[in-house]
Design a protein around this motif. Structure first.
Motif, PDB file in Angstrom:
ATOM      1  N   LEU A 195       3.784   8.290   1.904  1.00 37.77           N
ATOM      2  CA  LEU A 195       2.580   9.024   1.515  1.00 37.77           C
ATOM      3  C   LEU A 195       1.485   8.063   1.070  1.00 37.77           C
ATOM      4  O   LEU A 195       0.303   8.289   1.343  1.00 37.77           O
ATOM      5  CB  LEU A 195       2.905  10.017   0.401  1.00 37.77           C
ATOM      6  CG  LEU A 195       3.784  11.211   0.802  1.00 37.77           C
ATOM      7  CD1 LEU A 195       4.056  12.101  -0.400  1.00 37.77           C
ATOM      8  CD2 LEU A 195       3.121  12.023   1.922  1.00 37.77           C
ATOM      9  N   ARG A 199      -2.133   7.782   2.780  1.00 36.51           N
ATOM     10  CA  ARG A 199      -3.335   7.920   1.953  1.00 36.51           C
ATOM     11  C   ARG A 199      -4.247   6.702   2.136  1.00 36.51           C
ATOM     12  O   ARG A 199      -5.470   6.833   2.278  1.00 36.51           O
ATOM     13  CB  ARG A 199      -2.943   8.073   0.483  1.00 36.51           C
ATOM     14  CG  ARG A 199      -4.127   8.360  -0.441  1.00 36.51           C
ATOM     15  CD  ARG A 199      -3.679   8.479  -1.881  1.00 36.51           C
ATOM     16  NE  ARG A 199      -2.677   9.518  -2.053  1.00 36.51           N
ATOM     17  CZ  ARG A 199      -1.390   9.272  -2.331  1.00 36.51           C
ATOM     18  NH1 ARG A 199      -0.971   8.023  -2.459  1.00 36.51           N
ATOM     19  NH2 ARG A 199      -0.533  10.256  -2.471  1.00 36.51           N
ATOM     20  N   GLN A 200      -3.639   5.507   2.161  1.00 38.58           N
ATOM     21  CA  GLN A 200      -4.416   4.290   2.354  1.00 38.58           C
ATOM     22  C   GLN A 200      -5.079   4.274   3.734  1.00 38.58           C
ATOM     23  O   GLN A 200      -6.230   3.872   3.886  1.00 38.58           O
ATOM     24  CB  GLN A 200      -3.511   3.061   2.194  1.00 38.58           C
ATOM     25  CG  GLN A 200      -4.240   1.729   2.291  1.00 38.58           C
ATOM     26  CD  GLN A 200      -5.101   1.457   1.091  1.00 38.58           C
ATOM     27  OE1 GLN A 200      -4.832   1.961   0.007  1.00 38.58           O
ATOM     28  NE2 GLN A 200      -6.156   0.673   1.267  1.00 38.58           N
ATOM     29  N   GLY A 202      -6.014   6.873   5.478  1.00 36.11           N
ATOM     30  CA  GLY A 202      -7.126   7.804   5.444  1.00 36.11           C
ATOM     31  C   GLY A 202      -8.359   7.188   4.811  1.00 36.11           C
ATOM     32  O   GLY A 202      -9.473   7.329   5.329  1.00 36.11           O
ATOM     33  N   GLU A 203      -8.177   6.491   3.698  1.00 35.85           N
ATOM     34  CA  GLU A 203      -9.308   5.883   3.008  1.00 35.85           C
ATOM     35  C   GLU A 203      -9.941   4.780   3.836  1.00 35.85           C
ATOM     36  O   GLU A 203     -11.165   4.656   3.925  1.00 35.85           O
ATOM     37  CB  GLU A 203      -8.851   5.349   1.646  1.00 35.85           C
ATOM     38  CG  GLU A 203      -8.446   6.444   0.669  1.00 35.85           C
ATOM     39  CD  GLU A 203      -7.912   5.878  -0.631  1.00 35.85           C
ATOM     40  OE1 GLU A 203      -7.789   4.636  -0.726  1.00 35.85           O
ATOM     41  OE2 GLU A 203      -7.615   6.669  -1.551  1.00 35.85           O
TER      42      GLU A 203
END
Length: 225
Positions: A195, A199-200, A202-203
């Motif tokens: 996860l 998340r990384q 996506g950023e």
């Protein structure tokens, strides 16, 4: 806010900052402008980041770009950008997402002589982003200087409808320069948790999208003005 000086030179100022119950390290950075001395910038940056694991924000004029897409015109050799990226990776830093026009430097010339690129930026490590997950960097209007001033917002969360904007991967990105590299960098930095890696990614993709995909619309708006 309280600040205490840790170290300083012509090319940096290093502070310990506390605001309420939050504390972090703040470094203002000015990279060597001459290409022949640019390696000194990355030596200083890696020395500052050596064995430091607490929250860290590094902001300033680095006099270099991380990727070729951060230039509207002009040229950079690959090794110059690679050296900057290597130093950033070694320090465990990543960009704060920015708002408004992406290029922070403009030499003021017209036509083919015009040079624009993103030399000014803010970067934090994961511990700093844990403190300020909604941080954003605003590129302010350039007036008298060839560099645009930048403003760091510690909490710039979106309030519209109270909903977090979803990140949707677009198939068209696959063929764009820098997309695969952004994903690889994000995956390496995302830790061992899946996860966290997602998340990384996506950023990183949103930051990359703001530079690459948003450029066309920003150029149109700028020309209209």
């Amino acid at each position: 806010m309280q600040c205490s000086l840790h170290s300083a030179s012509v090319h940096h100022i290093d502070l310990d900052v506390s605001l309420g119950d939050k504390g972090w390290r703040f470094t203002g950075f000015y990279g060597w402008p001459a290409v022949s001395e640019r390696h000194l910038s990355w030596q200083l940056l890696t020395v500052l980041g050596e064995d430091f694991e607490g929250p860290w924000m590094c902001i300033g004029d680095f006099n270099e770009v991380l990727y070729a897409i951060e230039m509207k015109s002009g040229e950079r050799t690959q090794w110059q950008m690679n050296n900057f990226r290597d130093a950033v990776d070694e320090c465990g830093l990543r960009d704060v997402r920015f708002e408004v026009y992406e290029f922070t430097y403009d030499n003021g010339q017209i036509g083919e002589a015009n040079r624009q690129c993103r030399l000014n930026r803010a970067m934090g490590n994961e511990a700093w982003f844990d403190l300020f997950p909604y941080a954003k960097l605003e590129h302010l209007t350039r007036e008298w200087s060839d560099h645009a001033p930048i403003k760091l917002w510690l909490d710039r969360r979106e309030t519209q409808r109270g909903r977090k904007k979803l990140i949707r991967f677009e198939q068209v990105w696959v063929g764009e320069d820098g997309c695969e590299e952004a994903i690889r960098r994000a995956w390496d930095r995302g830790g061992t948790d899946i996860l966290g890696k997602l998340r990384q990614c996506g950023e990183e993709l949103m930051a990359w999208k703001g530079v690459r995909i948003g450029k066309l619309m920003q150029d149109i708006q700028r020309k209209r003005r």
